[in-house]
Design a protein around this motif. Structure first.
Motif, PDB file in Angstrom:
ATOM      1  N   ALA A 119       0.914  -1.249  -0.012  1.00 18.21           N
ATOM      2  CA  ALA A 119      -0.146   0.079  -0.045  1.00 18.21           C
ATOM      3  C   ALA A 119       0.736   1.280  -0.007  1.00 18.21           C
ATOM      4  CB  ALA A 119      -0.895   0.075   1.362  1.00 18.21           C
ATOM      5  N   GLY A 120       2.220   1.115   0.219  1.00 18.55           N
ATOM      6  CA  GLY A 120       3.138   2.313   0.016  1.00 18.55           C
ATOM      7  C   GLY A 120       3.613   2.584   1.389  1.00 18.55           C
ATOM      8  N   TYR A 121       3.436   1.973   2.639  1.00 20.57           N
ATOM      9  CA  TYR A 121       3.878   2.215   3.786  1.00 20.57           C
ATOM     10  C   TYR A 121       4.844   1.490   4.496  1.00 20.57           C
ATOM     11  CZ  TYR A 121      -0.427   5.278   3.466  1.00 20.57           C
ATOM     12  OH  TYR A 121      -1.239   6.190   2.979  1.00 20.57           O
ATOM     13  N   ARG A 122       6.059   2.039   4.590  1.00 20.98           N
ATOM     14  CA  ARG A 122       7.155   1.181   5.061  1.00 20.98           C
ATOM     15  C   ARG A 122       7.156   1.327   6.777  1.00 20.98           C
ATOM     16  NH1 ARG A 122      11.276   0.492   1.355  1.00 20.98           N
ATOM     17  NH2 ARG A 122      12.633  -0.195   2.932  1.00 20.98           N
ATOM     18  N   SER A 123       6.591   2.500   7.164  1.00 25.70           N
ATOM     19  CA  SER A 123       6.788   2.831   8.828  1.00 25.70           C
ATOM     20  C   SER A 123       5.277   2.975   9.376  1.00 25.70           C
ATOM     21  CB  SER A 123       7.570   3.971   9.016  1.00 25.70           C
ATOM     22  OG  SER A 123       8.900   3.829   8.542  1.00 25.70           O
ATOM     23  N   VAL A 124       5.194   2.424  10.689  1.00 27.84           N
ATOM     24  CA  VAL A 124       3.950   2.630  11.406  1.00 27.84           C
ATOM     25  C   VAL A 124       4.266   2.801  12.549  1.00 27.84           C
ATOM     26  CG1 VAL A 124       1.775   1.523  12.068  1.00 27.84           C
ATOM     27  CG2 VAL A 124       2.657   1.033   9.657  1.00 27.84           C
ATOM     28  N   LEU A 125       3.473   3.802  13.383  1.00 30.91           N
ATOM     29  CA  LEU A 125       3.541   4.037  14.614  1.00 30.91           C
ATOM     30  C   LEU A 125       2.166   4.115  15.556  1.00 30.91           C
ATOM     31  CD1 LEU A 125       5.418   5.333  17.181  1.00 30.91           C
ATOM     32  CD2 LEU A 125       4.885   7.584  16.203  1.00 30.91           C
ATOM     33  N   SER A 126       2.013   3.317  16.373  1.00 33.73           N
ATOM     34  CA  SER A 126       0.772   3.268  16.794  1.00 33.73           C
ATOM     35  C   SER A 126       0.929   3.691  18.417  1.00 33.73           C
ATOM     36  CB  SER A 126       0.247   1.607  17.003  1.00 33.73           C
ATOM     37  OG  SER A 126      -0.110   1.203  15.494  1.00 33.73           O
ATOM     38  N   THR A 127       0.053   4.423  18.722  1.00 34.99           N
ATOM     39  CA  THR A 127      -0.058   5.142  20.158  1.00 34.99           C
ATOM     40  C   THR A 127      -1.414   4.834  20.717  1.00 34.99           C
ATOM     41  OG1 THR A 127       1.293   6.789  19.243  1.00 34.99           O
ATOM     42  CG2 THR A 127       0.236   6.940  21.516  1.00 34.99           C
ATOM     43  N   ARG A 128      -1.441   3.692  21.897  1.00 37.72           N
ATOM     44  CA  ARG A 128      -2.610   3.630  22.497  1.00 37.72           C
ATOM     45  C   ARG A 128      -3.181   4.767  23.372  1.00 37.72           C
ATOM     46  NH1 ARG A 128      -0.725  -0.460  25.475  1.00 37.72           N
ATOM     47  NH2 ARG A 128      -0.078   0.457  27.306  1.00 37.72           N
ATOM     48  N   LEU A 129      -4.432   4.894  23.234  1.00 45.05           N
ATOM     49  CA  LEU A 129      -5.079   5.994  23.895  1.00 45.05           C
ATOM     50  C   LEU A 129      -5.894   5.408  24.979  1.00 45.05           C
ATOM     51  CD1 LEU A 129      -6.460   7.693  20.917  1.00 45.05           C
ATOM     52  CD2 LEU A 129      -4.371   8.000  21.873  1.00 45.05           C
ATOM     53  N   CYS A 130      -5.348   5.725  26.271  1.00 47.24           N
ATOM     54  CA  CYS A 130      -6.113   5.194  27.566  1.00 47.24           C
ATOM     55  C   CYS A 130      -7.362   5.870  27.748  1.00 47.24           C
ATOM     56  CB  CYS A 130      -5.068   5.203  28.693  1.00 47.24           C
ATOM     57  SG  CYS A 130      -3.588   4.192  28.447  1.00 47.24           S
TER      58      CYS A 130
END
Length: 245
Positions: A119-130
Protein backbone atom coordinates in the motif's frame (compact mmCIF):
# COMPACT_ATOMS: atom_id res chain seq x y z
CA UNK A 1 11.49 21.06 25.60
CA UNK A 2 11.24 22.69 22.18
CA UNK A 3 9.01 19.84 20.98
CA UNK A 4 6.61 20.27 23.90
CA UNK A 5 6.45 24.04 23.46
CA UNK A 6 5.62 23.73 19.78
CA UNK A 7 3.14 20.89 20.27
CA UNK A 8 0.97 22.30 23.04
CA UNK A 9 -0.38 25.29 21.05
CA UNK A 10 -1.32 22.93 18.20
CA UNK A 11 -3.19 20.63 20.58
CA UNK A 12 -4.94 23.56 22.24
CA UNK A 13 -6.09 24.85 18.86
CA UNK A 14 -7.32 21.37 17.87
CA UNK A 15 -9.27 21.01 21.12
CA UNK A 16 -10.67 24.53 20.75
CA UNK A 17 -11.80 23.86 17.18
CA UNK A 18 -13.56 20.67 18.23
CA UNK A 19 -15.40 22.31 21.11
CA UNK A 20 -16.38 25.39 19.10
CA UNK A 21 -18.00 23.06 16.60
CA UNK A 22 -19.67 21.23 19.51
CA UNK A 23 -18.24 18.06 18.04
CA UNK A 24 -17.17 17.00 21.54
CA UNK A 25 -20.74 15.64 21.63
CA UNK A 26 -20.28 13.87 18.32
CA UNK A 27 -17.89 10.97 18.68
CA UNK A 28 -17.20 10.52 14.97
CA UNK A 29 -16.32 14.19 14.43
CA UNK A 30 -14.09 14.15 17.48
CA UNK A 31 -12.26 11.06 16.26
CA UNK A 32 -11.78 12.59 12.79
CA UNK A 33 -10.40 15.77 14.34
CA UNK A 34 -7.93 13.76 16.43
CA UNK A 35 -6.65 11.79 13.43
CA UNK A 36 -6.20 14.76 11.08
CA UNK A 37 -4.53 16.88 13.75
CA UNK A 38 -2.13 14.02 14.53
CA UNK A 39 -1.14 13.55 10.87
CA UNK A 40 -0.53 17.30 10.59
CA UNK A 41 1.47 17.38 13.84
CA UNK A 42 3.66 14.28 14.07
CA UNK A 43 6.82 14.47 11.92
CA UNK A 44 6.97 11.73 9.30
CA UNK A 45 3.24 10.92 9.32
CA UNK A 46 1.66 10.77 5.86
CA UNK A 47 -1.67 9.21 6.84
CA UNK A 48 -3.48 7.98 9.90
CA UNK A 49 -6.49 6.33 11.44
CA UNK A 50 -7.95 5.14 14.72
CA UNK A 51 -8.70 1.61 15.81
CA UNK A 52 -11.37 1.18 18.45
CA UNK A 53 -11.94 -1.92 20.57
CA UNK A 54 -15.53 -2.38 21.73
CA UNK A 55 -17.15 -5.63 22.85
CA UNK A 56 -13.98 -7.52 21.96
CA UNK A 57 -13.90 -6.40 18.32
CA UNK A 58 -11.46 -3.96 16.74
CA UNK A 59 -12.90 -1.59 14.14
CA UNK A 60 -11.16 0.98 11.93
CA UNK A 61 -12.48 4.55 12.27
CA UNK A 62 -11.98 7.97 10.67
CA UNK A 63 -9.02 7.20 8.38
CA UNK A 64 -7.40 9.90 6.27
CA UNK A 65 -7.32 7.68 3.18
CA UNK A 66 -8.91 4.54 1.76
CA UNK A 67 -5.66 2.61 2.02
CA UNK A 68 -5.52 3.28 5.75
CA UNK A 69 -9.09 2.00 6.11
CA UNK A 70 -8.03 -1.29 4.58
CA UNK A 71 -4.82 -1.57 6.60
CA UNK A 72 -6.44 -0.73 9.94
CA UNK A 73 -9.23 -3.21 9.25
CA UNK A 74 -6.69 -5.79 8.09
CA UNK A 75 -4.87 -5.58 11.40
CA UNK A 76 -8.19 -6.32 13.10
CA UNK A 77 -8.99 -9.22 10.78
CA UNK A 78 -5.50 -10.74 11.07
CA UNK A 79 -5.31 -9.86 14.75
CA UNK A 80 -1.78 -8.77 14.00
CA UNK A 81 0.08 -5.50 13.52
CA UNK A 82 1.45 -2.54 15.49
CA UNK A 83 -2.06 -1.40 16.37
CA UNK A 84 -3.06 -4.75 17.89
CA UNK A 85 0.21 -4.90 19.81
CA UNK A 86 -0.35 -1.39 21.19
CA UNK A 87 -3.90 -2.25 22.25
CA UNK A 88 -3.36 -5.67 23.76
CA UNK A 89 0.25 -6.28 24.79
CA UNK A 90 0.70 -5.22 28.46
CA UNK A 91 4.49 -5.43 28.09
CA UNK A 92 4.41 -2.49 25.68
CA UNK A 93 4.41 1.08 26.98
CA UNK A 94 1.57 2.05 24.68
CA UNK A 95 3.82 3.23 21.86
CA UNK A 96 4.63 0.61 19.21
CA UNK A 97 6.95 1.38 16.30
CA UNK A 98 7.46 -0.47 13.05
CA UNK A 99 10.60 1.15 11.62
CA UNK A 100 10.69 -0.80 8.37
CA UNK A 101 7.99 -3.29 7.43
CA UNK A 102 10.03 -4.31 4.41
CA UNK A 103 13.01 -5.03 6.65
CA UNK A 104 13.52 -6.32 10.19
CA UNK A 105 9.96 -5.57 11.36
CA UNK A 106 8.46 -7.87 8.74
CA UNK A 107 9.31 -10.85 10.94
CA UNK A 108 7.37 -9.41 13.87
CA UNK A 109 4.15 -9.00 11.87
CA UNK A 110 4.66 -11.40 8.94
CA UNK A 111 1.06 -11.44 7.69
CA UNK A 112 0.40 -7.71 7.98
CA UNK A 113 3.75 -6.29 6.82
CA UNK A 114 3.54 -7.21 3.10
CA UNK A 115 0.14 -5.55 2.77
CA UNK A 116 1.38 -2.31 4.34
CA UNK A 117 4.41 -2.24 2.04
CA UNK A 118 2.24 -2.93 -0.99
CA UNK A 119 0.00 0.00 0.00
CA UNK A 120 3.06 2.27 0.08
CA UNK A 121 3.81 2.42 3.82
CA UNK A 122 7.09 1.25 5.27
CA UNK A 123 6.73 2.74 8.79
CA UNK A 124 3.88 2.58 11.29
CA UNK A 125 3.62 4.21 14.71
CA UNK A 126 0.72 3.13 16.94
CA UNK A 127 -0.10 4.95 20.17
CA UNK A 128 -2.53 3.48 22.66
CA UNK A 129 -5.10 5.97 23.91
CA UNK A 130 -6.03 5.08 27.47
CA UNK A 131 -9.71 5.87 27.82
CA UNK A 132 -11.96 3.65 29.92
CA UNK A 133 -10.27 0.33 30.62
CA UNK A 134 -13.64 -1.31 31.24
CA UNK A 135 -15.11 -0.21 27.92
CA UNK A 136 -13.70 1.31 24.78
CA UNK A 137 -9.98 1.21 24.03
CA UNK A 138 -8.35 2.98 21.13
CA UNK A 139 -5.07 3.30 19.29
CA UNK A 140 -3.91 6.09 17.00
CA UNK A 141 -2.14 4.63 13.95
CA UNK A 142 0.23 6.82 11.92
CA UNK A 143 1.65 5.64 8.61
CA UNK A 144 4.84 6.82 6.91
CA UNK A 145 5.81 6.14 3.31
CA UNK A 146 9.53 5.83 4.01
CA UNK A 147 11.34 3.61 6.53
CA UNK A 148 12.76 5.04 9.77
CA UNK A 149 10.73 8.26 9.58
CA UNK A 150 9.50 8.20 13.18
CA UNK A 151 12.55 9.32 15.12
CA UNK A 152 12.71 10.08 18.84
CA UNK A 153 11.25 13.53 18.25
CA UNK A 154 8.28 12.06 16.35
CA UNK A 155 7.70 9.38 18.99
CA UNK A 156 7.72 11.96 21.78
CA UNK A 157 5.29 14.13 19.84
CA UNK A 158 3.00 11.16 19.16
CA UNK A 159 3.05 10.17 22.83
CA UNK A 160 2.17 13.68 23.98
CA UNK A 161 -0.48 13.97 21.33
CA UNK A 162 -1.94 10.59 22.29
CA UNK A 163 -2.28 11.68 25.92
CA UNK A 164 -4.16 14.82 24.93
CA UNK A 165 -6.24 12.97 22.34
CA UNK A 166 -7.26 10.40 24.95
CA UNK A 167 -8.68 13.17 27.13
CA UNK A 168 -10.73 14.48 24.21
CA UNK A 169 -11.91 11.00 23.36
CA UNK A 170 -12.80 10.23 26.97
CA UNK A 171 -14.77 13.46 27.21
CA UNK A 172 -16.54 12.75 23.95
CA UNK A 173 -17.50 9.25 25.14
CA UNK A 174 -19.06 10.57 28.29
CA UNK A 175 -20.78 13.46 26.53
CA UNK A 176 -22.27 11.01 24.03
CA UNK A 177 -23.43 8.71 26.83
CA UNK A 178 -24.91 11.66 28.70
CA UNK A 179 -26.83 12.81 25.63
CA UNK A 180 -28.18 9.29 25.16
CA UNK A 181 -29.28 9.21 28.79
CA UNK A 182 -31.01 12.58 28.42
CA UNK A 183 -32.73 11.43 25.22
CA UNK A 184 -33.87 8.22 26.94
CA UNK A 185 -35.24 10.19 29.86
CA UNK A 186 -37.19 12.45 27.50
CA UNK A 187 -38.68 9.45 25.66
CA UNK A 188 -39.69 7.78 28.92
CA UNK A 189 -41.20 11.06 30.13
CA UNK A 190 -43.28 11.35 26.96
CA UNK A 191 -44.43 7.75 27.32
CA UNK A 192 -45.51 8.37 30.92
CA UNK A 193 -47.51 11.37 29.75
CA UNK A 194 -49.28 9.26 27.13
CA UNK A 195 -50.25 6.61 29.71
CA UNK A 196 -51.37 9.22 32.24
CA UNK A 197 -53.70 10.75 29.67
CA UNK A 198 -54.93 7.49 28.18
CA UNK A 199 -55.62 5.62 31.44
CA UNK A 200 -56.15 8.53 33.84
CA UNK A 201 -53.34 7.43 36.18
CA UNK A 202 -50.71 9.41 38.03
CA UNK A 203 -47.01 9.60 37.13
CA UNK A 204 -45.90 6.78 39.46
CA UNK A 205 -48.57 4.40 38.14
CA UNK A 206 -47.65 5.26 34.55
CA UNK A 207 -44.01 4.49 35.25
CA UNK A 208 -44.91 1.16 36.85
CA UNK A 209 -46.96 0.29 33.77
CA UNK A 210 -43.88 0.88 31.62
CA UNK A 211 -41.73 -1.21 33.96
CA UNK A 212 -44.18 -4.14 33.92
CA UNK A 213 -44.43 -3.95 30.12
CA UNK A 214 -40.65 -3.98 29.89
CA UNK A 215 -40.44 -7.07 32.09
CA UNK A 216 -43.28 -8.92 30.35
CA UNK A 217 -41.92 -8.29 26.84
CA UNK A 218 -38.22 -8.61 27.77
CA UNK A 219 -37.61 -5.24 26.13
CA UNK A 220 -35.59 -2.33 27.48
CA UNK A 221 -37.65 0.32 29.21
CA UNK A 222 -36.67 2.97 26.65
CA UNK A 223 -37.62 0.62 23.78
CA UNK A 224 -41.09 0.14 25.28
CA UNK A 225 -41.41 3.92 25.61
CA UNK A 226 -40.34 4.45 21.99
CA UNK A 227 -42.85 1.85 20.79
CA UNK A 228 -45.65 3.53 22.76
CA UNK A 229 -44.73 6.92 21.31
CA UNK A 230 -44.74 5.53 17.75
CA UNK A 231 -48.03 3.71 18.34
CA UNK A 232 -49.63 6.90 19.65
CA UNK A 233 -48.38 8.91 16.69
CA UNK A 234 -49.81 6.30 14.32
CA UNK A 235 -53.18 6.41 16.10
CA UNK A 236 -53.32 10.18 15.77
CA UNK A 237 -52.37 10.01 12.09
CA UNK A 238 -55.13 7.47 11.40
CA UNK A 239 -57.64 9.64 13.29
CA UNK A 240 -56.67 12.69 11.21
CA UNK A 241 -57.00 10.69 7.98
CA UNK A 242 -60.44 9.46 9.08
CA UNK A 243 -61.59 13.01 9.87
CA UNK A 244 -60.27 14.22 6.55
CA UNK A 245 -62.14 11.47 4.70
Amino acid sequence: MEVVESLLPILRRAAGDLMRQRSIRDLEKTLAGIVHAAVDTVPGADAGGLSITEDGRVTARTPTSGSVTKLDQLQSDLHEGPCITALEDPSEDGLVLADDLAGADAARWPDFAPHAVEAGYRSVLSTRLCTDGRGMRAALNLYGGRPHVFDANARLTAGLFGAQAAILLYGSQHATNLMRAVDSRDVIGQAKGILMERFDVDEDDAFQMLVRSSQDTNMKLVDVAQWLRRETAERRRMARDADAG
